[in-house]
Design a protein around this motif. Structure first.
Motif, PDB file in Angstrom:
ATOM      1  N   ALA A  55       0.847  -1.199   0.000  1.00  0.00           N
ATOM      2  CA  ALA A  55       0.000   0.000   0.000  1.00  0.00           C
ATOM      3  C   ALA A  55       0.877   1.241   0.000  1.00  0.00           C
ATOM      4  O   ALA A  55       1.856   1.331   0.761  1.00  0.00           O
ATOM      5  N   GLU A  56       0.529   2.207  -0.844  1.00  0.00           N
ATOM      6  CA  GLU A  56       1.349   3.405  -0.956  1.00  0.00           C
ATOM      7  C   GLU A  56       1.174   4.315   0.257  1.00  0.00           C
ATOM      8  O   GLU A  56       0.052   4.536   0.730  1.00  0.00           O
ATOM      9  N   LEU A  57       2.284   4.841   0.751  1.00  0.00           N
ATOM     10  CA  LEU A  57       2.277   5.778   1.872  1.00  0.00           C
ATOM     11  C   LEU A  57       2.407   7.200   1.353  1.00  0.00           C
ATOM     12  O   LEU A  57       3.145   7.459   0.410  1.00  0.00           O
ATOM     13  N   GLU A  58       1.696   8.112   1.996  1.00  0.00           N
ATOM     14  CA  GLU A  58       1.787   9.531   1.651  1.00  0.00           C
ATOM     15  C   GLU A  58       2.766  10.205   2.608  1.00  0.00           C
ATOM     16  O   GLU A  58       2.427  10.495   3.753  1.00  0.00           O
ATOM     17  N   LEU A  59       3.982  10.437   2.142  1.00  0.00           N
ATOM     18  CA  LEU A  59       5.002  11.097   2.958  1.00  0.00           C
ATOM     19  C   LEU A  59       5.280  12.483   2.408  1.00  0.00           C
ATOM     20  O   LEU A  59       5.213  12.708   1.199  1.00  0.00           O
ATOM     21  N   THR A  60       5.612  13.410   3.304  1.00  0.00           N
ATOM     22  CA  THR A  60       6.096  14.700   2.841  1.00  0.00           C
ATOM     23  C   THR A  60       7.517  14.528   2.314  1.00  0.00           C
ATOM     24  O   THR A  60       8.156  13.492   2.533  1.00  0.00           O
ATOM     25  N   ALA A  61       8.029  15.553   1.649  1.00  0.00           N
ATOM     26  CA  ALA A  61       9.383  15.469   1.102  1.00  0.00           C
ATOM     27  C   ALA A  61      10.412  15.234   2.204  1.00  0.00           C
ATOM     28  O   ALA A  61      11.347  14.443   2.049  1.00  0.00           O
ATOM     29  N   ALA A  62      10.249  15.926   3.335  1.00  0.00           N
ATOM     30  CA  ALA A  62      11.208  15.771   4.427  1.00  0.00           C
ATOM     31  C   ALA A  62      11.111  14.382   5.049  1.00  0.00           C
ATOM     32  O   ALA A  62      12.129  13.766   5.385  1.00  0.00           O
ATOM     33  N   GLU A  63       9.884  13.877   5.229  1.00  0.00           N
ATOM     34  CA  GLU A  63       9.721  12.535   5.777  1.00  0.00           C
ATOM     35  C   GLU A  63      10.323  11.487   4.844  1.00  0.00           C
ATOM     36  O   GLU A  63      10.950  10.521   5.301  1.00  0.00           O
ATOM     37  N   TYR A  64      10.141  11.674   3.560  1.00  0.00           N
ATOM     38  CA  TYR A  64      10.700  10.758   2.556  1.00  0.00           C
ATOM     39  C   TYR A  64      12.221  10.715   2.653  1.00  0.00           C
ATOM     40  O   TYR A  64      12.837   9.641   2.680  1.00  0.00           O
ATOM     41  N   ARG A  65      12.843  11.884   2.712  1.00  0.00           N
ATOM     42  CA  ARG A  65      14.307  11.936   2.789  1.00  0.00           C
ATOM     43  C   ARG A  65      14.810  11.313   4.093  1.00  0.00           C
ATOM     44  O   ARG A  65      15.844  10.642   4.121  1.00  0.00           O
ATOM     45  N   LEU A  66      14.066  11.536   5.172  1.00  0.00           N
ATOM     46  CA  LEU A  66      14.457  10.986   6.471  1.00  0.00           C
ATOM     47  C   LEU A  66      14.377   9.459   6.436  1.00  0.00           C
ATOM     48  O   LEU A  66      15.295   8.767   6.913  1.00  0.00           O
TER      49      LEU A  66
END
Length: 228
Positions: free
Chosen positions: A148-159
């Protein structure tokens, strides 16, 4: 010669930055509105965007969102406000760094160079990260958990990418902030980092109140554990 898009409406700052960056060997293209920025960005390939937050016809945040639909070019926000809410918003929508006015020009050059290094480093990474049922498709910028796809912000994705690439290694807070934003003496403090960690856990952990993937090592920092 690297091309810089400067999106700014303060004439005195425009002239100062154009002169200073020109002396450093950069080609500076100046626009003063969101509309002009969108038109220029659509027709020229830039190596970096220096972006004011408050513009006559809208917000720099809006333009950054548009940039991130098609490009990973480094974006540094320039603003008179260093309120945490603005900082977090700028990073969440894909900004690479955040500087408050009045600008320290030598610091700006250091931040620009750090953003380029991070960009070049990430561009040479593998195409896929997998751990604990989580799959990061780096070329697509997508994250899936158990399919299932997760909705992450750009900062959360990089982290998330940072921790997954350093599985089983304890990273202290200073190391995380340095690798994420390039400066230990930055606008991101321990409290802001803790907010990001908490938000990321809410999205990736089976039980966010009792995390097992991304754990806190008391007195040391954070560690990504491979448990499944």
């Amino acid at each position: 010669m690297k091309k810089i898009l400067l999106v700014e409406d303060d004439l005195s700052l425009i002239e100062g930055l154009r002169y200073f960056l020109g002396k450093q060997g950069y080609e500076v293209s100046v626009v003063r509105t969101v509309k002009e920025a969108e038109e220029r960005f659509a027709n020229v390939i830039f190596n970096m965007v220096l972006l004011d937050v408050m513009l006559p016809d809208g917000s720099g945040f809006e333009f950054c969102r548009e940039i991130r639909k098609t490009s990973e070019v480094p974006v540094i926000f320039l603003t008179a406000s260093d309120e945490e809410a603005n900082v977090v918003m700028g990073l969440d929508i894909g900004g690479d760094d955040y500087m408050t006015k009045p600008l320290k020009l030598n610091e700006l050059i250091s931040r620009m160079n750090a953003a380029w290094r991070r960009s070049e480093s990430s561009s040479g990474q593998e195409a896929l990260l997998t751990s604990n049922g989580i799959m990061v498709k780096l070329l697509e910028g997508r994250v899936l958990k158990d399919g299932a796809e997760l909705e992450l912000t750009a900062a959360e994705y990089r982290l998330l990418c940072l921790f997954m690439r350093n599985s089983k290694i304890v990273l202290n807070k200073e190391q995380v902030m340095e690798r994420m934003w390039g400066s230990r003496d930055s606008y991101v403090d321990d409290n802001t980092l803790a907010v990001y960690i908490s938000r990321l856990r809410d999205k990736i952990e089976d039980d966010p109140k009792n995390p097992v993937f991304l754990t806190t090592i008391r007195g040391m920092g954070y560690r990504w554990n491979t448990v499944k």
